[in-house]
Structure formats: C-alpha cells, structure tokens
Design a protein around this motif. Structure first.
Motif, PDB file in Angstrom:
ATOM      1  N   UNK A   1       0.822  -1.203   0.000  1.00  0.00           N
ATOM      2  CA  UNK A   1       0.000   0.000   0.000  1.00  0.00           C
ATOM      3  C   UNK A   1       0.862   1.262   0.000  1.00  0.00           C
TER       4      UNK A   1
ATOM      5  N   UNK B   1       1.557  -9.829  -8.479  1.00  0.00           N
ATOM      6  CA  UNK B   1       2.309  -9.414  -9.658  1.00  0.00           C
ATOM      7  C   UNK B   1       3.304  -8.290  -9.422  1.00  0.00           C
TER       8      UNK B   1
ATOM      9  N   UNK C   1      -3.691 -11.519   1.819  1.00  0.00           N
ATOM     10  CA  UNK C   1      -3.871 -12.259   0.575  1.00  0.00           C
ATOM     11  C   UNK C   1      -4.002 -11.300  -0.585  1.00  0.00           C
ATOM     12  N   UNK C   2      -3.705 -11.797  -1.759  1.00  0.00           N
ATOM     13  CA  UNK C   2      -4.015 -11.033  -2.960  1.00  0.00           C
ATOM     14  C   UNK C   2      -5.485 -11.258  -3.261  1.00  0.00           C
ATOM     15  N   UNK C   3      -6.023 -10.506  -4.208  1.00  0.00           N
ATOM     16  CA  UNK C   3      -7.412 -10.671  -4.599  1.00  0.00           C
ATOM     17  C   UNK C   3      -7.620 -12.115  -5.050  1.00  0.00           C
ATOM     18  N   UNK C   4      -8.476 -12.844  -4.365  1.00  0.00           N
ATOM     19  CA  UNK C   4      -8.801 -14.231  -4.701  1.00  0.00           C
ATOM     20  C   UNK C   4      -7.567 -15.132  -4.770  1.00  0.00           C
ATOM     21  N   UNK C   5      -6.519 -14.744  -4.056  1.00  0.00           N
ATOM     22  CA  UNK C   5      -5.257 -15.497  -4.051  1.00  0.00           C
ATOM     23  C   UNK C   5      -4.660 -15.651  -5.447  1.00  0.00           C
TER      24      UNK C   5
ATOM     25  N   UNK D   1       0.868  -0.768  -5.292  1.00  0.00           N
ATOM     26  CA  UNK D   1      -0.213  -1.432  -6.028  1.00  0.00           C
ATOM     27  C   UNK D   1      -1.344  -1.832  -5.091  1.00  0.00           C
ATOM     28  N   UNK D   2      -1.061  -1.922  -3.812  1.00  0.00           N
ATOM     29  CA  UNK D   2      -2.036  -2.389  -2.833  1.00  0.00           C
ATOM     30  C   UNK D   2      -2.563  -3.757  -3.248  1.00  0.00           C
ATOM     31  N   UNK D   3      -1.646  -4.629  -3.607  1.00  0.00           N
ATOM     32  CA  UNK D   3      -2.051  -5.940  -4.111  1.00  0.00           C
ATOM     33  C   UNK D   3      -2.361  -6.912  -2.995  1.00  0.00           C
ATOM     34  N   UNK D   4      -1.860  -6.641  -1.801  1.00  0.00           N
ATOM     35  CA  UNK D   4      -2.170  -7.499  -0.668  1.00  0.00           C
ATOM     36  C   UNK D   4      -3.128  -6.754   0.247  1.00  0.00           C
ATOM     37  N   UNK D   5      -4.070  -7.467   0.811  1.00  0.00           N
ATOM     38  CA  UNK D   5      -4.969  -6.875   1.793  1.00  0.00           C
ATOM     39  C   UNK D   5      -5.374  -7.976   2.754  1.00  0.00           C
ATOM     40  N   UNK D   6      -5.904  -7.559   3.892  1.00  0.00           N
ATOM     41  CA  UNK D   6      -6.400  -8.552   4.847  1.00  0.00           C
ATOM     42  C   UNK D   6      -7.807  -8.968   4.446  1.00  0.00           C
ATOM     43  N   UNK D   7      -8.001 -10.271   4.311  1.00  0.00           N
ATOM     44  CA  UNK D   7      -9.354 -10.773   4.081  1.00  0.00           C
ATOM     45  C   UNK D   7      -9.894 -11.302   5.401  1.00  0.00           C
TER      46      UNK D   7
END
Lengths: 670, 202
Positions: free
Chosen positions: A175, A203, A195-199, A180-186
């Motif tokens: 972030x 990238x 996790x990344x979006x839908x694991x 890219x903010x590619x990882x977030x807490x689910x």
C-alpha cells in the motif's frame, strides 16, 4: 537520527535517563538513542505505524507540575506514541515484561511451532522476541488453527497462512511503498489473512521485499525455500548487478554457492528495498550454462584448453587481424575490467572501435539528479520509459516523492506504467510517435505541453532512460527534451539501464575518433572491414543482423559468464567470473562508485575480466601487468580524476562521481 | 487452495480492467456517481459501492462484483475484497437463498427462546444454520444483537425486523416469503443504498 536544528525538541525520561528528542518522534525510535530496544513486529521505520501487534507495549507517565510522575493506568503502544514534553517511559519494568509475555503467549496460541522446517528459523523476530521476552511454556492445550500452508502467491513468494501473526507489514508495504495495494487482509478476527485478490498472482515488481519484512515465516521465497538454514549462510555486502540502480544487497552464500539476495541499507540508493529482478534474477551464478574452462575451436567443435593455449590462439588471431579489430561489451562488468578492455583495444591494438551500447540509436546518458534527489523535486516528467521496469529504485523514490512530498508527476510513455497511479497526468505515446510527442511538448502549444511546462516550472526534473533510444525517433526526442530542460531550468536525467553502463561511459568504452560504434562494428564484420571481434559478456545474436555479423567475422573471441547463442560462433571462448566472484568497483546510474568484494570463488578456471585483459595485454605488449583491481583503480584515477574517490577507501555508501572532469579537479582542489 | 504448484510456475493473474465483465445497470452507475461526490476520498465510497453491487449481482458479492466496485472506484481489487470480507452483511462466500432469515441469538433473544426458533427453523426447512434449502428458497443465519431487544426473539428478513416470533408465526412467515419474488438480500441492499443517497443529500 540526528536532532534537526530548528525542530522543537522535548525532554523525555526513559528508564530514568532524561534525553532530548525531537517533538513527535515515536517512542520506539527515541529509546534507540539510548541503545535500548522495544521489541516490535508490525512497526517498520519506513512505514506508517499501526499498532497492530501490541508487542511494543511500554509504561508511560507524565511529569506533573509538582514534580511527581503520574503513570497512565494501562500500557501504551510505543510504536504509535509520539514523544512529548515531560513524558516518562519505562521499557524494562516488571509490568512491561508481563505485558510482553502475554502478547507473545497470544501470538503463539495459533502460531505453529514448525521452526525446525521454517525458512525463517534462526533469523525470525518472533523466535528472537520469544526467546528474549516470551513465556517458556504455553498454557494452551487446544488445537491450533489450521490453514493452507505453502501456497504459491506468485512464482517468487510462498504464503503460509498458519504462521501469519497478522502484523500487516506486507499489506502496508504494497500500500505505502510499492503502491499497487495488491495485498490486503481478508476476513477478520482470528481468521484474518493477508492475501491477494482471490489469491491470484502477486504481480508486484517489488514482491520480494515482503519476504524480508515478514517477521515470521509466513511469506517465504520460493527460490530459497529449504535451501539452507540462516546460520549456515555466509553473507557478504554486495551491489546488485541486475540493473543500473546499483542497490546495496547482502549476497548470501553457502559452501561457495550463491543462495539468495537480501536488501542492504543505503539511504542514498535503495533505502533497504530490492526489486524482484534484483532479488530473484541472479540465477546465472548457479547456472548449468556457466563456462568453466577456456574453449578453443578445432574444426567443428570446441576443445577444452588451458588459459595459455587460449591466449596463444587469441594473440595469433588478433595479430593477423592487425588494426581491423573491434570489441563489443555488455555492461555487467566491473569498472576495472572495462578499463582494461578499453585499453587493450585503444592503446595496445590501436583500434578505435569499441562500444558498450546496444540501443537502436546510440547516444550518451546525462544524469543530473541523484536517485535520492528525486524526493525533493517539485515536478517530475517521466518520458518514454516505464521506471518500474527499467529503473525500479528510481520508481520507488518517485512514488515516495509523489505520495509523501506532493511532487507533481507527469507520465508520458508508450505503455501503461505503474507510475500512472500517482501521476497527476498520464499520457500515452502512440506507436512511432515519440518524436512527435516530444516536439509537441517542446513547442508548448498543446494542452499536454502546458501541463508538462507547469510540472517543470519550478525545481523540476525529467526522468527517462536509454531504452527510449530503442524507439524510432527516440534519440532525437531525448535531445529535444534535454534542450527543454535547460530552457526551463529543470534537471535532465537520461539514466542508463545496463548495470555498469554508466561506468563504461565514464571510462570511455565508446568508439574513438573515426572508430565504429556497435552497429558499425556489426556491419564491418559483414563487409569484412572488421576481421577480429571480441565479445565481452554480450550476445549480438539478440539484435538485428547479429547472427550474420558473427558468422562473417574471421576471428571471434567470446568472453562470458554463461554460454549464450553467440558462443557457438566463437573461435575462442573464455570463462569469466561473475560480479560477486571478484573484487571490483561498479558505477550506478547516478555515478555512484561502489566497491564490491569477492564473496565466492569463481567456478572452474574462470577468471575476472580484469585479469584476463591484464594477461592478454602482457602477451601483446611486454609491460608490467596489473596484479589486482586496486592497482587498476589507481590507474583509472590517474587517467581520469573523476574516479579519485575509488583510488582510496570508498565509504560504505559509495561516492557519487562528478559529472565532468573539470568539476572533479576543482572539487579536489587540484 | 491446498493445490501443489511447482515452484516458478506462473500463477493465474487478476483480470485486467479491460477484461472485466461490468454488470452495473445505468441507474446503478448513476447512483454510484452520486455517492462518489459524498466523500472526500473514493476509499470511503467502497461500502456503499459494495451495497450497490450486492443488489446488482442478485444478493451477493461474487469476485466479479468486488472487481467491478474496485474498478469503478479506482481502488485495488484486494483492498475492496478486504472490506467486503470484513463485514458479515456482505455475502461473499456463496450466493444465499432467495430469502435470508437471520435469527438474533444474543442475550435478550436467547433468554426469550431464540434457539427454540432456530431449532424449529432447522427442523422445518431441513437445513442447518448457515445453509440454504435445496430449492434455493431460504438461507438461515444466526446473528449478533439486532438492537431490537424489545421484540425478542427477533428475526431480520431483508430490511424488516419481525418479532417477537413464535413457532406458529414462523410457519406463516415462511409461507408469506415463498410468495415474495425479490430476494431479501437485494431488498436490504437497495434499502441501504437509498439511505446512503438520501443522507448524502442533506
């Protein structure tokens, strides 16, 4: 860490010792001034504090007007607490130790104790903090949470959700730093998972950093996984040779073999980050394609030879070619090797045809802003090349400038770039339109031109790279922009992208008067004007007409770290040591001269480039050869005062060389 | 998720913006555009955006819905997914049945017999808490306090509270719901969006 003048300081009492610290400094940083430590997991000095892990709990109190101290009833998180006047901090009290024990016990409720097979074991903050502050036994007898282990988030990063302690460092890295903010807490609570979006694929071009900042073994490197235990590794400070940014890294090796790369702090260059190209792109060290012995062509095949035989063959080949010899080199060669390569051709063989450049149109680079200097610019124009791809560390600085310092960034490139996300203006260049767009910007009539002018009007800089020269009209476009920069008082930076391309340029590995450049040399091979060609760690078969040229050359020497397509055409093949297998200095894109010491031995009979040239020169021209890289650096400094810092002990962070010889002379009072 | 993948194998990647199959209706886009103006930062618009998406996607948020909200609000997919999976009122795991019956089992409702209602619902519908009937008609859930202790035990169906409920009432509620076409999650989402739009105009 130094107390800035002009900043207000406050007096804080830490464990009974009163010190002055800048107002607002976080307590977790203030205690370091006294050599104390507050254990942390989620806090990272380069990212905003969040206070998620509670490891840094300390007791806080305030001095009252009557001189007494009033303690706050509950412990406070040292990582989110700014220092203020009269603050009293206890980091070592009984209650603090009890708090730490409790926090660690909680973290260990669900953390698997698979340390014996965990890559992080031995260099794990959770292990270390548990040893130092944690409970020796656990009261929990319940089942631990079970979640996926060893899930490949990308081809580089493995995710082990059981080990995660939910500190959020990786999430905040994508972030705040890479952007890219590619990882977030689910999910939430105990099931919260980074996790990344839908694991899907992680990238980011900087994904490797999350492995290093993870305080447990939740994020591990797919390449390093189960390869070694940290205490078995030897580490050597090194400079990354994947691109021209020259990041400082730790080169970890075990039993003489390269194992992994970790970021090393250099505030002027990479701070502590690495890019994925640099962290995971050094597989050539252990490649099965490594050249190990000199090879000499006998008819249709290569025969293993001794160095003496190979040199004999080379001397014969070069002498029969007379002055019709030329040298082409790549840029992953230390300054010392490049200097002797240049000397071999220009002084010993009397040829003026050497070159290190491989762009479609050739030109020289110009760099006025050091990497760290980008942070302070008010406006930056990114032109023609994607900085995240070509200059990853420059990109991180640019992002930091834009997001933290409000630098106005204008992106004008052919393709979508990562910089678009924080750019005020992102404009695309149509295919073949580079020159047209540059002309448009310089003419100042269009809307884009006005935006660029606005961006550069005060303390601006243009950031571009030599890759632009690959685009039709790119060279001319860069010239136009250079003029524009001079006109509006902005700094112009056409950063080279090859690892030591700046070194090659400063050392003059360029065609001399009447000499042929890269394309001229390749043509010369075809037409027969060049009879002998020396390839120093480069592969012309990747460029147009390269195959033909190599086929036509009467005598071809290929000197390289690994086999390549070009090897097949050679008469003599020389195995060369890779960058960390030799002592040498490297010049990064901002002209920072950095020293690298030998970390591991070169495989087989490979020799460093400088030694090969030193020995060839000796055979062509009886003279005292150079025996070590330091001697060569002295000779370089004698020939070019810009390199004087290299002749003595370089500071750890390297030294930025002057742009011009005159400046270097003036700077040294000569 | 426990798949074994060889190290270095390229992983499936997230869709690019141009690959998204956008499903928002024109009026939904207009609503989102109106909501965007209510906040200083588009990040704040994620929650109402997800409500719109939950309505547009038929009462739940499949990954495509999350991606669409992220795209329309210029946020990263992961960030929006993180928000969506945090809150229990967004249905991210699977599509619920047409009607969601949420039984409050917090203190007051518990004392007034909420679990009797739960048992009755489970028996009557033949499914357990969190499950959907095979005909796709009902999903039953247990929820925390609905702030309607005066009506304990209370059910939430769409944006309606029903209570105090008895077993006999449950029969009637189920029969009535079978006749209602609008899925309760869609109805609830629509109601929340309307509240957001209205409050923004004040």
């Amino acid at each position: 860490m130094a107390v800035d003048e002009g900043h207000r300081t406050v007096s804080v009492t830490i464990n009974g010792i009163e010190i002055e610290v800048p107002q607002g400094e976080l307590i977790v940083e203030s205690v370091k001034r006294l050599g104390l430590e507050i254990p942390v997991f989620c806090y990272h000095p380069r990212m905003k504090p969040v206070g998620m892990c509670r490891m840094c709990l300390v007791e806080i109190g305030f001095k009252q007007p009557d001189g007494s101290v009033r303690m706050m009833p509950k412990p406070q998180a040292g990582c989110t607490l700014p220092a203020s006047e009269g603050m009293v901090v206890l980091t070592d009290s009984e209650s603090v130790h009890r708090d730490r024990k409790g926090v660690l016990e909680f973290l260990l409720v669900n953390h698997p104790l698979d340390c014996p097979v965990c890559d992080r074991g031995g260099e794990c903050p959770l292990q270390n903090n548990t040893l130092a502050y944690g409970p020796s036994t656990s009261r929990f007898i319940d089942l631990k949470r079970h979640l996926p282990k060893a899930y490949p988030l990308s081809q580089y990063v493995m995710l082990d959700l059981e080990r995660c302690i939910q500190c959020g460092r990786c999430v905040r890295f994508t972030e705040e730093i890479s952007g890219e903010h590619e990882l977030a807490f689910r999910f939430r609570g105990a099931s919260m998972q980074p996790s990344t979006f839908q694991l899907l694929d992680f990238e980011s071009k900087f994904s490797g950093n999350v492995i290093e900042i993870c305080p447990v073994g939740a994020l591990t490197s797919a390449q390093y996984r189960f390869r070694a235990r940290p205490w078995d590794l030897q580490t050597t400070p090194a400079v990354c040779t994947a691109c021209s940014n020259g990041c400082n890294v730790w080169f970890d090796h075990r039993a003489g073999r390269f194992v992994r790369i970790n970021g090393r702090i250099n505030e002027g260059v990479n701070e502590e980050w690495t890019c994925d190209k640099g962290k995971f792109g050094h597989d050539y060290y252990n490649s099965t394609d490594r050249l190990r012995t000199p090879l000499v062509r006998k008819g249709d095949q290569f025969v293993e030879a001794t160095w003496a035989e190979a040199y004999e063959e080379i001397v014969k080949g070069l002498e029969s070619a007379g002055k019709d010899v030329a040298g082409l080199c790549g840029t992953r060669i230390a300054n010392e090797g490049l200097f002797l390569f240049n000397r071999l051709f220009k002084q010993v063989l009397g040829s003026r045809s050497v070159d290190h450049r491989w762009t479609r149109t050739l030109g020289t680079s110009r760099v006025q802003t050091p990497i760290a200097g980008i942070e302070g610019k008010k406006g930056v124009l990114v032109f023609g090349s994607n900085p995240a791809e070509d200059l990853p560390i420059v990109f991180l600085r640019l992002r930091k400038a834009a997001t933290r310092n409000g630098t106005q960034v204008t992106v004008v490139t052919p393709d979508v770039t990562e910089a678009d996300a924080f750019a005020t203006v992102a404009s695309r260049i149509g295919q073949g339109d580079v020159l047209k767009v540059a002309q448009e910007i310089v003419d100042g009539q269009s809307e884009l031109a006005r935006k660029v002018a606005d961006c550069l009007k005060e303390d601006g800089a243009i950031v571009t790279s030599d890759r632009v020269r690959n685009l039709p009209g790119g060279g001319e476009a860069l010239r136009l922009l250079e003029d524009l920069a001079a006109r509006c008082g902005a700094e112009f930076n056409c950063y080279p992208t090859g690892p030591n391309a700046m070194g090659a340029e400063l050392l003059g590995v360029l065609p001399g008067d009447g000499g042929l450049d890269t394309w001229g040399i390749l043509q010369g091979c075809c037409s027969g004007t060049i009879k002998a060609l020396w390839l120093l760690d480069c592969d012309p078969t990747t460029v147009e007409g390269g195959d033909q040229a190599l086929e036509s050359a009467e005598f071809l020497v290929y000197q390289g770290v690994t086999r390549s397509e070009a090897t097949a055409f050679a008469n003599v093949v020389l195995p060369m040591a890779a960058p960390a297998e030799q002592d040498g200095t490297w010049t990064n894109c901002e002209r920072r001269l950095q020293r690298m010491t030998q970390a591991i031995a070169a495989p087989g009979d490979s020799k460093p480039a400088w030694r090969i040239f030193s020995e060839v020169i000796l055979r062509l021209q009886p003279s005292t050869p150079f025996f070590n890289p330091r001697e060569i650096m002295k000779a370089i400094a004698d020939a070019d005062p810009r390199f004087l810092p290299g002749a003595s002990d370089l500071p750890e962070e390297g030294a930025i060389l002057s742009a011009t010889t005159q400046a270097a002379m003036a700077g040294d009072g000569a | 998720m426990s798949e074994t993948v060889a190290i270095g194998t390229p992983r499936p990647r997230a869709p690019r913006p141009e690959e998204l199959d956008l499903k928002f209706s024109e009026s939904a886009v207009a609503e989102l555009d109106a909501l965007k103006t209510h906040y200083p930062d588009l990040k704040s618009c994620i929650l109402p955006g997800l409500w719109i998406a939950q309505r547009e996607y038929g009462g739940w948020l499949p990954p495509e819905a999350i991606a669409e909200v992220a795209f329309r609000l210029n946020r990263s997919f992961a960030e929006v997914e993180g928000v969506a999976t945090f809150y229990t009122m967004y249905n991210t795991a699977h599509k619920p049945g047409r009607h969601m019956i949420e039984v409050c089992t917090c203190l007051s409702c518990h004392v007034c017999g909420a679990y009797r209602i739960v048992d009755y619902l489970e028996e009557k519908l033949g499914v357990k808490l969190g499950e959907t009937t095979p005909d796709g008609m009902f999903t039953i859930h247990e929820v925390e306090c609905l702030d309607a202790c005066d009506r304990a035990p209370v059910l939430q169906i769409g944006d309606q509270y029903v209570g105090p409920v008895t077993s006999e009432m449950v029969d009637k509620i189920l029969d009535d719901l079978r006749k209602v076409e609008t899925p309760s999650a869609v109805q609830l989402s629509d109601a929340v969006v309307k509240v957001h739009l209205r409050d923004g105009d004040k």
